[in-house]
Design an enzyme around this catalytic site. Structure first.
Site, mmCIF file in Angstrom:
data_model
loop_
_atom_site.group_PDB
_atom_site.id
_atom_site.type_symbol
_atom_site.label_atom_id
_atom_site.label_comp_id
_atom_site.label_asym_id
_atom_site.label_seq_id
_atom_site.Cartn_x
_atom_site.Cartn_y
_atom_site.Cartn_z
ATOM 1 N N ASP A 181 -7.080 4.364 -4.289
ATOM 2 C CA ASP A 181 -7.728 4.216 -2.976
ATOM 3 C C ASP A 181 -8.350 5.590 -2.707
ATOM 4 O O ASP A 181 -8.629 6.336 -3.664
ATOM 5 C CB ASP A 181 -6.704 3.802 -1.903
ATOM 6 C CG ASP A 181 -7.367 3.302 -0.614
ATOM 7 O OD1 ASP A 181 -7.787 2.135 -0.566
ATOM 8 O OD2 ASP A 181 -7.494 4.094 0.353
ATOM 9 N N LYS A 236 0.857 -1.183 0.000
ATOM 10 C CA LYS A 236 0.000 0.000 0.000
ATOM 11 C C LYS A 236 0.893 1.233 0.000
ATOM 12 O O LYS A 236 2.042 1.168 0.430
ATOM 13 C CB LYS A 236 -0.871 0.011 1.270
ATOM 14 C CG LYS A 236 -2.103 0.871 1.139
ATOM 15 C CD LYS A 236 -3.238 0.116 0.459
ATOM 16 C CE LYS A 236 -4.438 0.975 0.210
ATOM 17 N NZ LYS A 236 -5.585 0.147 -0.185
HETATM 18 P P1 NDP Z 1 -13.017 7.868 -2.432
HETATM 19 O O1 NDP Z 1 -11.962 8.873 -2.235
HETATM 20 O O2 NDP Z 1 -13.588 7.666 -3.788
HETATM 21 O O3 NDP Z 1 -14.242 8.143 -1.465
HETATM 22 C C1 NDP Z 1 -14.082 8.190 -0.083
HETATM 23 C C2 NDP Z 1 -15.395 8.577 0.550
HETATM 24 O O4 NDP Z 1 -15.304 8.413 1.956
HETATM 25 C C3 NDP Z 1 -15.773 10.024 0.300
HETATM 26 O O5 NDP Z 1 -17.165 10.148 0.288
HETATM 27 C C4 NDP Z 1 -15.161 10.729 1.518
HETATM 28 O O6 NDP Z 1 -15.792 11.948 1.844
HETATM 29 C C5 NDP Z 1 -15.394 9.700 2.602
HETATM 30 N N1 NDP Z 1 -14.325 9.820 3.584
HETATM 31 C C6 NDP Z 1 -13.006 9.567 3.399
HETATM 32 N N2 NDP Z 1 -12.304 9.827 4.495
HETATM 33 C C7 NDP Z 1 -13.189 10.274 5.396
HETATM 34 C C8 NDP Z 1 -13.080 10.692 6.722
HETATM 35 N N3 NDP Z 1 -11.894 10.726 7.364
HETATM 36 N N4 NDP Z 1 -14.217 11.052 7.354
HETATM 37 C C9 NDP Z 1 -15.415 11.016 6.721
HETATM 38 N N5 NDP Z 1 -15.576 10.632 5.437
HETATM 39 C C10 NDP Z 1 -14.486 10.265 4.803
HETATM 40 O O7 NDP Z 1 -12.410 6.499 -1.869
HETATM 41 P P2 NDP Z 1 -12.889 5.007 -2.126
HETATM 42 O O8 NDP Z 1 -14.355 4.949 -2.321
HETATM 43 O O9 NDP Z 1 -11.996 4.427 -3.160
HETATM 44 O O10 NDP Z 1 -12.480 4.307 -0.752
HETATM 45 C C11 NDP Z 1 -13.395 4.174 0.342
HETATM 46 C C12 NDP Z 1 -12.924 3.061 1.267
HETATM 47 O O11 NDP Z 1 -12.877 1.826 0.539
HETATM 48 C C13 NDP Z 1 -11.516 3.225 1.856
HETATM 49 O O12 NDP Z 1 -11.509 2.615 3.134
HETATM 50 C C14 NDP Z 1 -10.646 2.399 0.912
HETATM 51 O O13 NDP Z 1 -9.460 1.982 1.537
HETATM 52 C C15 NDP Z 1 -11.588 1.239 0.646
HETATM 53 N N6 NDP Z 1 -11.335 0.444 -0.552
HETATM 54 C C16 NDP Z 1 -11.235 1.030 -1.782
HETATM 55 C C17 NDP Z 1 -11.048 0.252 -2.901
HETATM 56 C C18 NDP Z 1 -11.013 0.820 -4.284
HETATM 57 O O14 NDP Z 1 -10.922 0.040 -5.220
HETATM 58 N N7 NDP Z 1 -11.132 2.117 -4.465
HETATM 59 C C19 NDP Z 1 -10.890 -1.201 -2.788
HETATM 60 C C20 NDP Z 1 -11.103 -1.734 -1.463
HETATM 61 C C21 NDP Z 1 -11.299 -0.908 -0.393
HETATM 62 P P3 NDP Z 1 -15.067 13.326 1.459
HETATM 63 O O15 NDP Z 1 -15.053 13.360 -0.034
HETATM 64 O O16 NDP Z 1 -15.933 14.367 2.070
HETATM 65 O O17 NDP Z 1 -13.694 13.259 2.049
HETATM 66 O O1 2IT Z 2 -7.943 -1.531 -0.601
HETATM 67 C C1 2IT Z 2 -7.915 -2.018 -1.746
HETATM 68 O O2 2IT Z 2 -8.068 -3.224 -1.956
HETATM 69 C C2 2IT Z 2 -7.707 -1.097 -2.871
HETATM 70 N N1 2IT Z 2 -7.634 0.112 -2.655
HETATM 71 C C3 2IT Z 2 -7.580 -1.624 -4.260
HETATM 72 C C4 2IT Z 2 -6.175 -2.098 -4.524
HETATM 73 C C5 2IT Z 2 -5.877 -2.504 -5.944
HETATM 74 O O3 2IT Z 2 -4.694 -2.799 -6.163
HETATM 75 O O4 2IT Z 2 -6.754 -2.556 -6.803
#
Ligand code: NDP
Ligand code: 2IT
Length: 448
Positions: free
Chosen positions: A169, A129
């Protein structure tokens, strides 16, 4: 806190001692070690080879300076990270997070979780990561580009198709991956598509990667419901977050007949009893990069609550899809009061240990992130497969592969939980199942 196996107590103590102040990393390690007691008893060869101690120590950690110039000509300094945690099963694989809260402890918790998640997908990927404390909010496209170029100017020497393959992420989506890939290609003079995943569809990206994490979380939830003889049809669902994972989780819930009535961002939560209008949400979030209030301003009947918790909204299914530790005991208690039946983690470690305990004591089905959100990285591995064969699959075929991975992963968690004496316990199933594959590969490869 659950008691640890006596042999694991010194292992955890050592992790705490060697990694002071990294609370999220401590939390993630403890949670996995708590599940491993039956493995320690049955497989003494792991202790003999210090496998658990080795898994808790990253293979390599890189921390670097990222200078960039803002639109006013000011020179800014950020900190960049890449933690290459474990490459027993394949190249290091995992996302990059750009958020002001990023520090080594967050990158290490995410990298540690990623080892087991990636193992559970059944695909050949190790765990890693990275990210930066850069805050993309309110930054122009030019600033984002210059930051990404500077970040890659250091990162490029550490990554590669066979070495380490970053992706997105929080704060890193298609736009950022584009700038990062462009700079990698320029510096190395190589069109090495397999060095990053989450690329655009016309330049090596995979169909369904954008949708994959959210879709996968809902496929996993559907399997949890199926195991209880139920389906998503007609269910009231609450999703937290309004980013990549949340948006496509909402989309898949609606396709499968459920209704998502609330989602959130860091400014508050959005309540829309008629069901979230996905086209409007995507326009507000993906195109305009706006706030949930912008959605409410344009949608009759929708309201934004900025001083409450999204978990106060009564629902049958809750999918935390925002960030770590976003649901505490109080949030879990509110959900239980509202009649929740299943909580599945779309985000990484969104539920605190206290929340998980409360949910389980109340008999709520709990799907841990390293299983429930594995669809994103699984589809990244499918993107790598397409890049390696210079092929590109259809949306339908890729989504079907993702669906199969999630069904297999779900069944594997249940079978493993059964085999190790915790029937129905997805946490034990995911932690043990993910661990054993990595541990066996490490044993086979000797002391490295
Ligand atoms: P994005 O940046 O697209 O979206 C994140 C969302 O969560 C936004 O709505 C944001 O609000 C909110 N958020 C983030 N941090 C905070 C915080 N500290 N307090 C309140 N709200 C918060 O990220 P993703 O959707 O990609 O990721 C979301 C979660 O999923 C994370 O935990 C990530 O690690 C996990 N994840 C992502 C994957 C991927 O493929 N993208 C795969 C597997 C897991 P705001 O815009 O207002 O900050
Ligand atoms: O937390 C996760 O699994 C991710 N942000 C996606 C990682 C990836 O390599 O697609």
């Amino acid at each position: 806190m659950t008691a640890l196996h006596p042999d694991l107590e010194p292992v955890l103590d050592e992790v705490l001692r060697r990694n002071p102040g990294e609370n999220e990393f401590h939390q993630a390690v403890r949670e996995v070690l708590e599940s491993l007691s039956p493995v320690v008893d049955r497989r003494p060869e792991y202790a003999q080879a210090s496998i658990i101690e080795r898994i808790c120590e990253p293979e390599r950690q890189i921390i670097f300076r990222v200078p960039w110039v803002d639109d006013d000509g000011g020179v800014r300094i950020q900190r960049g990270f890449r933690v290459e945690f474990n490459s027993a099963l394949g190249p290091f694989k995992g996302g990059l997070r750009f958020h002001p809260s990023v520090y080594l402890g967050i990158v290490k918790f995410l990298g540690f979780e990623q080892i087991f998640k990636n193992s559970l997908t059944g695909l050949p990927i190790g765990g890693g990561k990275g990210g930066s404390d850069f805050d993309p909010k309110g930054r122009s496209d030019g600033e984002i580009m210059r930051f990404c170029q500077s970040f890659m100017t250091e990162l490029y020497r550490h990554i590669g198709e066979y070495t380490d393959v970053p992706a997105g992420d929080i704060g890193v989506g298609g736009r950022e991956i584009g700038y990062l890939f462009g700079q990698y290609k320029r510096i190395t003079n190589r069109y090495e598509a397999g060095v990053l995943t989450g690329k655009g569809l016309t330049w090596g990206g995979s169909q369904a990667r954008t949708e994959a994490t959210g879709y996968g979380t809902v496929f996993f939830t559907e399997e949890m419901l199926r195991a209880k003889g139920e389906s998503l049809d007609g269910k009231r669902v609450v999703v937290s977050g309004a980013g990549n994972v949340a948006i496509y989780a909402i989309g898949k819930v609606h396709q499968l007949g459920g209704r998502v009535i609330a989602c959130s961002d860091s400014s508050g939560y959005l309540l829309d009893e008629a069901g979230i209008d996905l086209d409007l949400l995507k326009d507000v979030k993906e195109v305009r990069r706006g706030r949930v209030a912008d959605y409410a301003a344009e949608r009759d009947g929708a309201t934004v609550i900025s001083d409450g918790s999204v978990w106060d909204v009564p629902c049958q299914i809750a999918l935390p899809c925002a960030t770590e530790n976003e649901m505490d005991e109080e949030g879990a208690a509110a959900l239980i009061k509202g009649g929740v039946e299943i909580v599945a983690e779309g985000a990484n470690m969104p539920c605190t240990p206290g929340a998980i305990r409360a949910l389980r004591e109340a008999g709520v089905g709990f799907g841990p992130g390293k299983a429930a959100n594995a669809g994103g990285v699984a589809t990244s591995a499918l993107e790598m497969q397409q890049n390696a064969s210079r092929d590109s699959w259809t949306f339908e075929y890729t989504e079907e592969r993702l669906h199969e991975v999630m069904k297999g992963l779900h069944d594997n968690c249940l079978t493993t939980a059964d085999e190790f004496g915790s029937p129905g316990d997805y946490v034990a199933g995911a932690n043990i199942g993910g661990f054993i594959k990595v541990a066996d590969a490490m044993l086979a490869m000797g002391v490295i």
